[in-house]
Scaffold this motif. Structure first.
Motif, PDB file in Angstrom:
ATOM      1  N   ALA A 138       0.827  -1.208   0.000  1.00  0.00           N
ATOM      2  CA  ALA A 138       0.000   0.000   0.000  1.00  0.00           C
ATOM      3  C   ALA A 138       0.859   1.255   0.000  1.00  0.00           C
ATOM      4  O   ALA A 138       0.578   2.213  -0.744  1.00  0.00           O
ATOM      5  N   ARG A 139       1.908   1.278   0.810  1.00  0.00           N
ATOM      6  CA  ARG A 139       2.768   2.467   0.897  1.00  0.00           C
ATOM      7  C   ARG A 139       3.490   2.730  -0.414  1.00  0.00           C
ATOM      8  O   ARG A 139       3.536   3.870  -0.896  1.00  0.00           O
ATOM      9  N   SER A 140       4.066   1.683  -1.000  1.00  0.00           N
ATOM     10  CA  SER A 140       4.808   1.873  -2.250  1.00  0.00           C
ATOM     11  C   SER A 140       3.878   2.205  -3.405  1.00  0.00           C
ATOM     12  O   SER A 140       4.224   3.017  -4.273  1.00  0.00           O
ATOM     13  N   ALA A 141       2.689   1.584  -3.414  1.00  0.00           N
ATOM     14  CA  ALA A 141       1.725   1.880  -4.478  1.00  0.00           C
ATOM     15  C   ALA A 141       1.252   3.328  -4.389  1.00  0.00           C
ATOM     16  O   ALA A 141       1.092   4.003  -5.411  1.00  0.00           O
ATOM     17  N   ARG A 142       1.060   3.814  -3.177  1.00  0.00           N
ATOM     18  CA  ARG A 142       0.631   5.206  -3.005  1.00  0.00           C
ATOM     19  C   ARG A 142       1.702   6.173  -3.485  1.00  0.00           C
ATOM     20  O   ARG A 142       1.412   7.123  -4.231  1.00  0.00           O
ATOM     21  N   GLY A 158       4.163   5.514  -5.583  1.00  0.00           N
ATOM     22  CA  GLY A 158       4.312   5.374  -7.027  1.00  0.00           C
ATOM     23  C   GLY A 158       3.195   6.052  -7.790  1.00  0.00           C
ATOM     24  O   GLY A 158       3.435   6.705  -8.813  1.00  0.00           O
ATOM     25  N   ALA A 159       1.954   5.918  -7.292  1.00  0.00           N
ATOM     26  CA  ALA A 159       0.813   6.538  -7.966  1.00  0.00           C
ATOM     27  C   ALA A 159       0.915   8.056  -7.941  1.00  0.00           C
ATOM     28  O   ALA A 159       0.625   8.731  -8.945  1.00  0.00           O
ATOM     29  N   VAL A 160       1.315   8.613  -6.802  1.00  0.00           N
ATOM     30  CA  VAL A 160       1.478  10.070  -6.704  1.00  0.00           C
ATOM     31  C   VAL A 160       2.528  10.553  -7.698  1.00  0.00           C
ATOM     32  O   VAL A 160       2.359  11.575  -8.378  1.00  0.00           O
ATOM     33  N   GLY A 161       3.635   9.807  -7.799  1.00  0.00           N
ATOM     34  CA  GLY A 161       4.686  10.194  -8.734  1.00  0.00           C
ATOM     35  C   GLY A 161       4.216  10.143 -10.178  1.00  0.00           C
ATOM     36  O   GLY A 161       4.467  11.074 -10.969  1.00  0.00           O
ATOM     37  N   LEU A 162       3.523   9.074 -10.544  1.00  0.00           N
ATOM     38  CA  LEU A 162       3.056   8.924 -11.918  1.00  0.00           C
ATOM     39  C   LEU A 162       1.986   9.958 -12.267  1.00  0.00           C
ATOM     40  O   LEU A 162       2.049  10.600 -13.322  1.00  0.00           O
ATOM     41  N   ILE A 163       1.006  10.117 -11.390  1.00  0.00           N
ATOM     42  CA  ILE A 163      -0.067  11.073 -11.666  1.00  0.00           C
ATOM     43  C   ILE A 163       0.468  12.498 -11.684  1.00  0.00           C
ATOM     44  O   ILE A 163       0.116  13.309 -12.557  1.00  0.00           O
ATOM     45  N   GLY A 164       1.345  12.796 -10.731  1.00  0.00           N
ATOM     46  CA  GLY A 164       1.921  14.148 -10.680  1.00  0.00           C
ATOM     47  C   GLY A 164       2.727  14.478 -11.920  1.00  0.00           C
ATOM     48  O   GLY A 164       2.592  15.567 -12.497  1.00  0.00           O
ATOM     49  N   GLY A 165       3.574  13.530 -12.361  1.00  0.00           N
ATOM     50  CA  GLY A 165       4.379  13.770 -13.557  1.00  0.00           C
ATOM     51  C   GLY A 165       3.523  13.922 -14.800  1.00  0.00           C
ATOM     52  O   GLY A 165       3.781  14.791 -15.649  1.00  0.00           O
TER      53      GLY A 165
END
Length: 332
Positions: A170-174, A176-183
């Motif tokens: 859950a922590r890594s997915a969160r 990673g998702a923030v990084g991908l969506i933000g970029g």
């Protein structure tokens, strides 16, 4: 082989049990220091590849709790301690001389933290990558990949899948998702505000998908997992991972913002293939390295989780590759 200083703090009544265990390993250097509040510090100097089995057995013998094991890297000793002078063969060595499970977990989880620094780094690296892609400037794109903190969440997710650690998943997915969506969102904004030329070679390259891209992402994921498990610097490996993720991510945003939705879809498919390949390679390497939980119950759960993860990533990779071929035929 790297050395570690293992500090074991135990209640006075547990000292005999610890010393009895350590006497079974006569080649270890051991010191004992009395502390306050009925506690004793036992310090052990040993090679890093022997830590995991020794800490596991100590934890089993001290099941009542009240102890703490702290691992400290050793830069050198006087007189020189040569780990090769220890017994030539040990049943307790970890595979391929990797660091212990606890050291690996601690190093990997730091990269899965969703911190202000992580968010700022993603934003800055995405901005630099967008500029480099628009201007067709390879040097600027490489600079963006140096800044991008995308290695940590992906390797953490692979380790979590290997260990069956749902909290770390859950922590890594969160993160990673923030990084991908933000970029991607930053790329969309820049694509809306500034003209984007889809014929620029660096942008066009992020819509071209081949088996070479899969090989690159697999190699990057394997290199990332190896770097963490061997306890070596991950800086250059992080650039390699970012090369597989950041340019197609930002390119997809730029194309979408500029209205080139078909090209954006191509960049997103490349990104998805790279993410899947990175995680698949990471799980496989961690399994080859013998990364397992300490207890048998957790090991059984982790074995199931890792099998599911490998099957999931393999199936998803096959589906994505098939989708690419279908997409190409429709475009042509």
């Amino acid at each position: 082989m790297a050395l570690r200083l293992m500090d074991v703090v135990v209640p006075t009544q547990e000292v005999k049990e610890v010393r009895r265990f350590l006497q079974e390993h006569e080649d270890l250097d051991v010191w004992q220091v009395s502390l306050e509040e009925d506690l004793v510090l036992i310090r052990v100097l040993l090679a890093s590849d022997r830590i995991e089995s020794i800490t596991d057995e100590l934890s089993d013998r001290l099941q009542d709790g009240g102890f703490r094991i702290v691992l400290v890297p050793v830069q050198g000793t006087v007189p020189v301690h040569d780990a090769r002078e220890e017994e030539e063969e040990h049943d307790d060595e970890t595979p391929l001389g990797r660091v212990s499970r606890e050291e690996l977990y601690n190093a990997v989880t730091r990269g899965a933290e969703l911190t202000p620094f992580y968010v700022i780094s993603v934003a800055l690296s995405s901005l630099v990558a967008a500029i480099g892609l628009r201007e067709n400037n390879v040097a600027v794109i490489i600079g963006a990949m140096v800044l991008a903190p995308l290695l940590g969440p992906n390797i953490a997710f692979a380790l979590a899948s290997t260990l069956g650690d749902l909290r770390l998943v859950a922590r890594s997915a969160r993160a990673g998702a923030v990084g991908l969506i933000g970029g991607a969102l930053l790329g969309v904004v820049i694509g809306l505000l500034y003209e984007v030329d889809p014929t620029v070679s660096e942008l066009a390259a992020r819509t071209e998908i081949s088996l070479a891209n899969v090989a690159l992402a697999l190699a990057a994921g394997a290199a990332g997992a190896l770097a963490f498990s061997q306890g070596i610097s991950t800086t250059l490996v992080g650039v390699m991972v970012s090369a597989a993720l950041l340019p197609p991510l930002v390119a997809a945003g730029l194309f979408a913002g500029a209205g080139y939705l078909r090209l954006a879809a191509g960049a997103l498919m490349l990104l998805a293939i790279n993410i899947v390949s990175l995680n698949l390679a990471g799980v496989v390497v961690f399994l080859i390295q013998g990364i397992r939980p300490r207890t048998w119950y957790e090991a059984e759960k982790a074995q199931t989780a890792s099998r599911v993860a490998i099957a999931f990533w393999v199936v998803l990779l096959i589906l994505l590759i098939a989708l690419v071929f279908v997409w190409r035929e429709q475009v042509e």
